[in-house]
Design a protein around this motif. Structure first.
Motif, PDB file in Angstrom:
ATOM      1  N   PRO A 206      14.909  -4.222 -17.614  1.00 60.56           N
ATOM      2  CA  PRO A 206      14.019  -4.759 -16.586  1.00 60.56           C
ATOM      3  C   PRO A 206      13.046  -3.710 -16.048  1.00 60.56           C
ATOM      4  CG  PRO A 206      16.276  -5.485 -16.197  1.00 60.56           C
ATOM      5  CD  PRO A 206      16.337  -4.445 -17.287  1.00 60.56           C
ATOM      6  N   VAL A 207      11.798  -4.128 -15.877  1.00 61.52           N
ATOM      7  CA  VAL A 207      10.774  -3.312 -15.242  1.00 61.52           C
ATOM      8  C   VAL A 207      10.153  -4.151 -14.128  1.00 61.52           C
ATOM      9  CG1 VAL A 207       8.592  -2.083 -15.511  1.00 61.52           C
ATOM     10  CG2 VAL A 207      10.269  -2.058 -17.374  1.00 61.52           C
ATOM     11  N   VAL A 208      10.273  -3.680 -12.908  1.00 60.46           N
ATOM     12  CA  VAL A 208       9.656  -4.343 -11.766  1.00 60.46           C
ATOM     13  C   VAL A 208       8.509  -3.473 -11.278  1.00 60.46           C
ATOM     14  CG1 VAL A 208       9.984  -5.187  -9.403  1.00 60.46           C
ATOM     15  CG2 VAL A 208      11.806  -5.478 -11.098  1.00 60.46           C
ATOM     16  N   ILE A 209       7.337  -4.064 -11.098  1.00 58.66           N
ATOM     17  CA  ILE A 209       6.143  -3.334 -10.687  1.00 58.66           C
ATOM     18  C   ILE A 209       5.653  -3.894  -9.361  1.00 58.66           C
ATOM     19  CG2 ILE A 209       3.800  -2.661 -11.320  1.00 58.66           C
ATOM     20  CD1 ILE A 209       4.536  -3.313 -14.243  1.00 58.66           C
ATOM     21  N   LEU A 210       5.466  -2.998  -8.382  1.00 61.06           N
ATOM     22  CA  LEU A 210       4.882  -3.364  -7.094  1.00 61.06           C
ATOM     23  C   LEU A 210       3.465  -2.820  -7.043  1.00 61.06           C
ATOM     24  CD1 LEU A 210       7.859  -2.513  -4.675  1.00 61.06           C
ATOM     25  CD2 LEU A 210       7.440  -4.622  -5.969  1.00 61.06           C
ATOM     26  N   GLN A 211       2.502  -3.681  -6.732  1.00 63.50           N
ATOM     27  CA  GLN A 211       1.103  -3.277  -6.740  1.00 63.50           C
ATOM     28  C   GLN A 211       0.356  -3.875  -5.551  1.00 63.50           C
ATOM     29  OE1 GLN A 211      -0.742  -1.252  -8.906  1.00 63.50           O
ATOM     30  NE2 GLN A 211      -2.371  -1.568  -7.391  1.00 63.50           N
ATOM     31  N   GLY A 212      -0.291  -3.001  -4.780  1.00 63.83           N
ATOM     32  CA  GLY A 212      -1.131  -3.461  -3.684  1.00 63.83           C
ATOM     33  C   GLY A 212      -2.493  -3.894  -4.197  1.00 63.83           C
ATOM     34  N   LEU A 213      -2.967  -5.029  -3.741  1.00 58.08           N
ATOM     35  CA  LEU A 213      -4.268  -5.518  -4.193  1.00 58.08           C
ATOM     36  C   LEU A 213      -5.429  -4.817  -3.499  1.00 58.08           C
ATOM     37  CD1 LEU A 213      -3.626  -9.358  -4.577  1.00 58.08           C
ATOM     38  CD2 LEU A 213      -3.533  -7.555  -6.309  1.00 58.08           C
ATOM     39  N   GLN A 214      -5.146  -4.017  -2.477  1.00 57.81           N
ATOM     40  CA  GLN A 214      -6.184  -3.231  -1.802  1.00 57.81           C
ATOM     41  C   GLN A 214      -6.124  -1.760  -2.211  1.00 57.81           C
ATOM     42  OE1 GLN A 214      -8.316  -5.142  -0.087  1.00 57.81           O
ATOM     43  NE2 GLN A 214      -6.915  -6.831  -0.601  1.00 57.81           N
ATOM     44  N   ASP A 215      -5.447  -1.471  -3.304  1.00 57.29           N
ATOM     45  CA  ASP A 215      -5.259  -0.094  -3.777  1.00 57.29           C
ATOM     46  C   ASP A 215      -6.550   0.399  -4.428  1.00 57.29           C
ATOM     47  OD1 ASP A 215      -4.506   2.273  -5.071  1.00 57.29           O
ATOM     48  OD2 ASP A 215      -2.530   1.505  -5.611  1.00 57.29           O
ATOM     49  N   ALA A 216      -7.152   1.430  -3.839  1.00 58.59           N
ATOM     50  CA  ALA A 216      -8.387   1.996  -4.392  1.00 58.59           C
ATOM     51  C   ALA A 216      -8.115   3.095  -5.410  1.00 58.59           C
ATOM     52  CB  ALA A 216      -9.259   2.539  -3.266  1.00 58.59           C
ATOM     53  N   ASP A 217      -6.889   3.643  -5.428  1.00 50.56           N
ATOM     54  CA  ASP A 217      -6.556   4.754  -6.318  1.00 50.56           C
ATOM     55  C   ASP A 217      -6.052   4.271  -7.666  1.00 50.56           C
ATOM     56  OD1 ASP A 217      -7.006   7.080  -4.477  1.00 50.56           O
ATOM     57  OD2 ASP A 217      -5.532   5.981  -3.299  1.00 50.56           O
ATOM     58  N   VAL A 218      -5.171   3.299  -7.653  1.00 46.34           N
ATOM     59  CA  VAL A 218      -4.701   2.645  -8.876  1.00 46.34           C
ATOM     60  C   VAL A 218      -5.049   1.164  -8.723  1.00 46.34           C
ATOM     61  CG1 VAL A 218      -2.731   2.121 -10.361  1.00 46.34           C
ATOM     62  CG2 VAL A 218      -2.827   4.313  -9.157  1.00 46.34           C
ATOM     63  N   PRO A 219      -6.210   0.752  -9.201  1.00 50.54           N
ATOM     64  CA  PRO A 219      -6.648  -0.631  -8.990  1.00 50.54           C
ATOM     65  C   PRO A 219      -5.680  -1.649  -9.574  1.00 50.54           C
ATOM     66  CG  PRO A 219      -8.459   0.739  -9.793  1.00 50.54           C
ATOM     67  CD  PRO A 219      -7.203   1.557  -9.923  1.00 50.54           C
ATOM     68  N   ALA A 220      -5.624  -2.807  -8.945  1.00 49.92           N
ATOM     69  CA  ALA A 220      -4.739  -3.867  -9.425  1.00 49.92           C
ATOM     70  C   ALA A 220      -5.033  -4.228 -10.873  1.00 49.92           C
ATOM     71  CB  ALA A 220      -4.872  -5.096  -8.526  1.00 49.92           C
ATOM     72  N   HIS A 245      -2.480   1.883  -1.501  1.00 50.86           N
ATOM     73  CA  HIS A 245      -1.838   2.673  -2.550  1.00 50.86           C
ATOM     74  C   HIS A 245      -0.431   3.130  -2.197  1.00 50.86           C
ATOM     75  CE1 HIS A 245      -1.477   5.107  -6.089  1.00 50.86           C
ATOM     76  NE2 HIS A 245      -1.308   6.208  -5.390  1.00 50.86           N
ATOM     77  N   ARG A 246      -0.233   3.584  -1.009  1.00 49.85           N
ATOM     78  CA  ARG A 246       1.055   4.217  -0.704  1.00 49.85           C
ATOM     79  C   ARG A 246       2.213   3.230  -0.637  1.00 49.85           C
ATOM     80  NH1 ARG A 246       0.431   9.215   3.595  1.00 49.85           N
ATOM     81  NH2 ARG A 246      -0.556  10.657   2.137  1.00 49.85           N
ATOM     82  N   LEU A 247       1.968   2.012  -0.166  1.00 50.81           N
ATOM     83  CA  LEU A 247       3.024   1.024  -0.020  1.00 50.81           C
ATOM     84  C   LEU A 247       4.250   1.611   0.683  1.00 50.81           C
ATOM     85  CD1 LEU A 247       2.887  -0.990  -3.384  1.00 50.81           C
ATOM     86  CD2 LEU A 247       1.877  -1.566  -1.164  1.00 50.81           C
ATOM     87  N   SER A 248       3.992   2.239   1.826  1.00 56.24           N
ATOM     88  CA  SER A 248       5.085   2.857   2.577  1.00 56.24           C
ATOM     89  C   SER A 248       5.240   2.264   3.980  1.00 56.24           C
ATOM     90  CB  SER A 248       4.866   4.373   2.677  1.00 56.24           C
ATOM     91  OG  SER A 248       3.632   4.671   3.285  1.00 56.24           O
ATOM     92  N   ARG A 249       4.575   1.128   4.249  1.00 55.58           N
ATOM     93  CA  ARG A 249       4.765   0.443   5.529  1.00 55.58           C
ATOM     94  C   ARG A 249       6.173  -0.163   5.568  1.00 55.58           C
ATOM     95  NH1 ARG A 249       0.108  -3.883   4.904  1.00 55.58           N
ATOM     96  NH2 ARG A 249       1.341  -4.069   2.981  1.00 55.58           N
TER      97      ARG A 249
END
Length: 264
Positions: A206-220, A245-249
């Motif tokens: 299994p590979v689970v990927i979390l991606q922010g749609l407002q990420d300017a560093d690694v675009p969605a 990008h950080r997803l640390s909230r």
């Protein structure tokens, strides 16, 4: 939430990696407990003292699970200068920490560049050390910066930045998170030896990927493309509409740990 967890106290130890001129001491913190263990791979210019890294160690400790965190050379408490860092060096360090210090089944969590190196580590172990690869039960990737040096650096740099890298050997890239990032010619050129290059790759777990749609560093769109060449039927992409990008909230960490618990 992560803030209620007690973070294990432990002074970093050092693992020698490489020989001769390539020798360096890689700082790590290992919290031995139950399995599966959590193996944390940080991002570029990040370290094991980051918000997500410490939250992961605390979460694992609260559940009696082991965790292993480390700093790449040129980062945090490890020796070396960032100017000498390359994808290959950091991959070598990740492999050394994983094979020498972890035991039993592991879940790898990789953030940004750490997500990229997680995939490279799995690919390398599948080829060279299948018994160690078998211990990797799942990958949890946070905004994985696959082929970072080529796709997210070199191809996105303007001509004057590329010229500076080739002529001067480096460029100091402004950063919203810390002091300017040192991007060297060696980092770019050596990185081409470690590209996933959009070739089909079946992780086999299994590979689970979390991606922010407002990420300017690694675009969605970059992460969405990764999903097109990770083959097999075990890849899950979760997109966070307001995530950066950080997803640390707190809500990001809650999602991270919910997915981690599901993998366990």
């Amino acid at each position: 939430m992560a803030s209620s967890y007690k973070i294990p106290s432990s002074e970093p130890q050092l693992l020698p990696v490489g020989t001769g001129a390539e020798a360096r001491n890689v700082a790590f913190v290992a919290h031995p407990a139950g399995n599966p263990g959590i193996f944390w791979l940080p991002g570029f210019m990040s370290d094991m003292g980051s918000t997500k890294a410490t939250a992961v160690a605390a979460w694992a400790a609260a559940r009696g699970l082991s965790s292993t965190l480390f700093d790449y050379s040129g980062h945090g408490r490890s020796s070396g200068a960032i100017e000498t860092g390359t994808i290959g060096r950091w991959l070598e360090e990740a492999e050394a920490i994983f094979t020498k210090l972890t035991q039993g089944p592991q879940i790898i969590i990789g953030s940004s560049m750490g997500g990229y190196i997680s995939l490279l580590l799995l690919r390398k172990l599948l080829r060279d050390r299948p018994q160690d690869a078998a211990r990797i039960k799942a990958l949890l990737l946070i905004a994985p910066a696959w082929d970072m040096t080529e796709e997210l650096m070199w191809k996105r740099f303007p001509d004057d930045t590329r010229h500076a890298i080739m002529a001067d050997g480096f460029f100091r890239q402004p950063s919203a998170y810390a002091s300017p990032y040192m991007i060297t010619r060696q980092l770019i050129e050596e990185g081409r030896e470690h590209l996933l290059a959009r070739k089909p790759f079946d992780p086999g777990r299994p590979v689970v990927i979390l991606q922010g749609l407002q990420d300017a560093d690694v675009p969605a769109s970059h992460t969405q493309e990764l999903k097109t060449f990770l083959t097999g039927d075990k890849v899950k992409l979760i997109e966070i509409a307001d995530g950066e990008h950080r997803l640390s909230r707190p809500q990001d960490l809650y999602l991270l740990f919910s997915e981690l618990a599901a993998l366990l």
